[in-house]
Design a protein around this motif. Structure first.
Motif, short mmCIF file in Angstrom:
data_model
loop_
_atom_site.label_atom_id
_atom_site.label_comp_id
_atom_site.label_asym_id
_atom_site.label_seq_id
_atom_site.Cartn_x
_atom_site.Cartn_y
_atom_site.Cartn_z
N ILE A 127 11.16 12.31 14.60
CA ILE A 127 10.15 11.94 15.60
C ILE A 127 9.55 13.23 16.18
CG2 ILE A 127 9.81 10.86 17.86
CD1 ILE A 127 12.25 9.02 16.98
N MET B 252 20.87 9.08 21.22
CA MET B 252 20.00 9.03 20.04
C MET B 252 19.87 7.60 19.51
SD MET B 252 18.92 12.00 20.06
CE MET B 252 18.00 12.34 18.56
N VAL C 279 10.36 9.33 28.59
CA VAL C 279 11.65 8.65 28.64
C VAL C 279 11.67 7.65 29.79
CG1 VAL C 279 12.95 10.55 27.61
CG2 VAL C 279 12.63 10.50 30.08
N VAL D 155 6.96 11.37 20.39
CA VAL D 155 7.60 11.02 21.65
C VAL D 155 6.57 11.08 22.79
CG1 VAL D 155 8.36 13.34 22.32
CG2 VAL D 155 9.74 11.36 22.94
N THR E 54 13.92 16.35 14.98
CA THR E 54 14.24 15.04 14.41
C THR E 54 13.02 14.55 13.65
OG1 THR E 54 13.42 13.77 16.28
CG2 THR E 54 15.70 14.54 16.40
N GLY F 200 16.00 4.92 27.86
CA GLY F 200 15.20 4.69 26.67
C GLY F 200 14.34 5.90 26.38
N ILE F 201 13.96 6.06 25.12
CA ILE F 201 13.04 7.14 24.74
C ILE F 201 11.83 6.47 24.11
CG2 ILE F 201 12.71 9.17 23.27
CD1 ILE F 201 15.76 9.62 23.43
N ARG F 202 10.65 6.69 24.70
CA ARG F 202 9.45 6.01 24.19
C ARG F 202 8.75 6.86 23.14
NH1 ARG F 202 6.17 3.13 29.12
NH2 ARG F 202 8.01 2.49 30.33
N THR F 203 8.31 6.21 22.10
CA THR F 203 7.54 6.90 21.06
C THR F 203 6.27 6.11 20.75
OG1 THR F 203 8.67 5.74 19.27
CG2 THR F 203 9.63 7.82 19.98
N LEU G 267 10.68 15.28 19.53
CA LEU G 267 12.07 14.97 19.93
C LEU G 267 13.02 15.92 19.21
CD1 LEU G 267 14.01 13.12 21.50
CD2 LEU G 267 14.12 11.67 19.46
N HIS H 41 18.89 5.29 21.21
CA HIS H 41 17.66 4.77 21.81
C HIS H 41 16.49 4.84 20.83
CE1 HIS H 41 19.52 4.26 25.63
NE2 HIS H 41 19.62 5.53 25.94
N VAL H 42 16.53 5.76 19.88
CA VAL H 42 15.48 5.83 18.87
C VAL H 42 16.01 5.40 17.50
CG1 VAL H 42 14.03 7.55 20.00
CG2 VAL H 42 15.93 8.31 18.56
#
Lengths: 95, 420
Positions: B357, B247, B223, B220, B355, B212-215, B360, B249-250
């Motif tokens: 985000i 990608m 991860v 960001v 991106t 997972g990628i946390r934001t 990221l 994941h987001v």
């Protein structure tokens, strides 16, 4: 890979041409608001899943029908084959 | 410099005289820290090169590379090892020429023998129209500072007398040579960058899959991995083949489909092909490894796939290409074949970009040309991560080029990934 054609029975995948994600059946309305953005996404963006993938194959060396093939992209196993015409009609297209 | 020390001829002699007791592992196997300034997802050629140049060229620290398997276990270990810069379009050629220049100095730079061999690449042409197209391509290459040489039939015959010059349908009329092109020992590229990055303090963390990628507020924060959460100020994704999965994941959908490309090696033969040859009338390219095996490949299979194996029709197609180009290849037995997963983009060109985000960054869409790009891809991605600005040779590799109609479509195929 063998594609079990709904009308013709099992056929070698070599007889077919691959187009891509079956979501391409759902072409956006060009006159709707936001059509430009919708067409960008439709034309260029893909889900590209690892696992079950519904995709369009064209039977070029056969009866020239379009099929929607459900295939696992991790194993190449084909689990379902439908006529694209039936899928499109069930989505309300080309009535 | 620490860890495995400096490699040199003197070191080999010294170790030989002292019982080889001084060699150390080429890189550490560290536990992940709680957080880093930079996390690179993907410990392949591009990810390791990015970490290496971030540390060395852009003087950054607190860097980690996260790899779900082992270092260099993806496409950097599965390709046909060709390097070249024979592209046509303005968006591509300066980038690939930059990459070829980096290849030329790479081994001295990262102190590792990658067996960079500029044995030359020859693209054959079979019609007058193809000769004209190669003339144009060669001129484009020269204008961007690369080398190109248009050869006629006799010059090609002098180099490779065994080719099928009098094929009734596709006679060989000549070729476009790039003598600075060649081959590289692909695994050593990953190992060299890994060792160079490790020596500069980069943590190379293997068996660590990003789940997972946390934001937070559009930025960001880190991860989630199979080894727990790791915080990060900036995250760079370099996982070509699996870009869409990471990608996702987001919630990002990419202009990319994953396809399988097969490659082949014959049994070992005596020295036969001293450069790289590509067939102009079919998709077939061949070189000979230093162990003697002919290394060759052709088209992708043409359907979405994450399975690292292909199917028989393409095996047959590649074999037919080989037989058509050099009939004597039919006497050699096929030793091995394998498949790798390619990020096939919508215009056949890559993406190195920010991106939506903050923090990221994305590097992918290399189609089946990622290996030759490894040094420049790492350098340009490190440049973007460190400075937030694209490198001057990579300004065209943007996500929004599809929205703006600025596609870089070398083959002119349109938005149909399996045709690039």
């Amino acid at each position: 890979m063998i594609i079990n054609h709904p009308i013709l029975g099992p056929r070698d995948a070599q007889e077919f041409v691959y187009l891509g994600d079956a979501a391409l059946i759902a072409r956006p309305d060009g006159l709707a608001p936001g059509a430009q953005e919708a067409f960008h996404d439709y034309l260029y963006l893909r889900d590209n899943p690892a696992g079950l993938h519904r995709e369009l194959w064209y039977h070029e060396q056969g009866d020239r029908s379009w099929l929607v093939v459900t295939r696992n992209t991790l194993t190449h196993e084909i689990t379902q084959v439908e006529l694209a015409r039936d899928v499109a009609r069930s989505l309300g297209r080309s009535k | 410099m620490f860890g495995s020390g400096h490699y040199s001829g003197f070191r080999v002699i010294k170790e030989a005289l002292t019982g080889h007791k001084g060699w150390r592992p080429a890189w550490r196997d560290p536990e992940p820290q709680k957080s880093y300034d930079f996390i690179i997802i993907g410990g392949g050629g591009h990810g390791l090169a990015t970490a290496y140049y971030l540390a060395k060229q852009f003087n950054q620290s607190r860097i980690a590379v996260l790899e779900k398997g082992y270092l260099g276990g993806g496409n950097v270990g599965r390709n046909t090892t060709i390097i070249r810069s024979n592209y046509l379009l303005d968006g591509n050629e300066p980038f690939y020429e930059f990459s070829l220049k980096l290849w030329e100095g790479l081994e001295q730079d990262f102190n590792f023998n990658a067996m960079v061999s500029q044995r030359g690449i020859l693209n054959l042409y079979h019609t007058d129209a193809q000769r004209d197209a190669y003339t144009r391509r060669g001129n484009a290459m020269i204008l961007h500072g690369a080398d190109a040489d248009l050869l006629d039939r006799d010059q090609v015959r002098a180099m490779y007398p065994f080719l099928n010059f009098d094929n009734a349908r596709f006679p060989i009329k000549g070729g476009l040579a790039q003598r600075r092109g060649g081959t590289v020992r692909h695994d050593a590229v990953a190992w060299g960058y890994a060792r160079g990055a490790d020596q500069r303090g980069v943590d190379l963390i293997q068996n660590c899959e990003v789940t997972g990628i946390r934001t937070e507020n559009g930025r960001v924060t880190g991860v989630d991995t199979s080894r727990g959460f790791i915080g990060a100020k900036k995250v760079g994704v370099a996982v070509a083949g699996n870009s869409s999965r990471v990608m996702a994941h987001v919630g990002m959908r990419l202009p990319i489909e994953s396809h399988v490309l097969q490659a082949f090696v014959s049994e070992g033969l005596k020295p036969l092909i001293d450069g790289v040859i590509t067939y102009g009338a079919g998709h077939f390219y061949v070189s000979q490894s230093d162990k003697g095996g002919l290394v060759f490949g052709g088209d992708i299979d043409g359907y979405n796939s994450y399975a690292q194996r292909g199917n028989m029709p393409v095996v047959e197609d590649v074999a037919e290409g080989g037989m058509s180009l050099m009939p004597m290849i039919g006497r050699a037995r096929l030793l091995r074949s394998w498949g790798g997963i390619m990020d096939m983009s919508m215009d056949g060109s890559p993406i190195i970009d920010r991106t939506d985000i903050d923090g990221l960054y994305f590097n992918g869409g290399w189609c089946y040309g990622g290996f030759k790009a490894t040094p420049a891809s790492g350098w340009c991605f490190a440049h973007l991560l460190a400075t937030d600005k694209p490198h001057e040779t990579a300004t065209a590799y943007r996500f929004d080029r599809f929205r703006k109609g600025l596609m870089i479509d070398e083959k002119g195929q349109g938005a149909q990934p399996n045709l690039h």
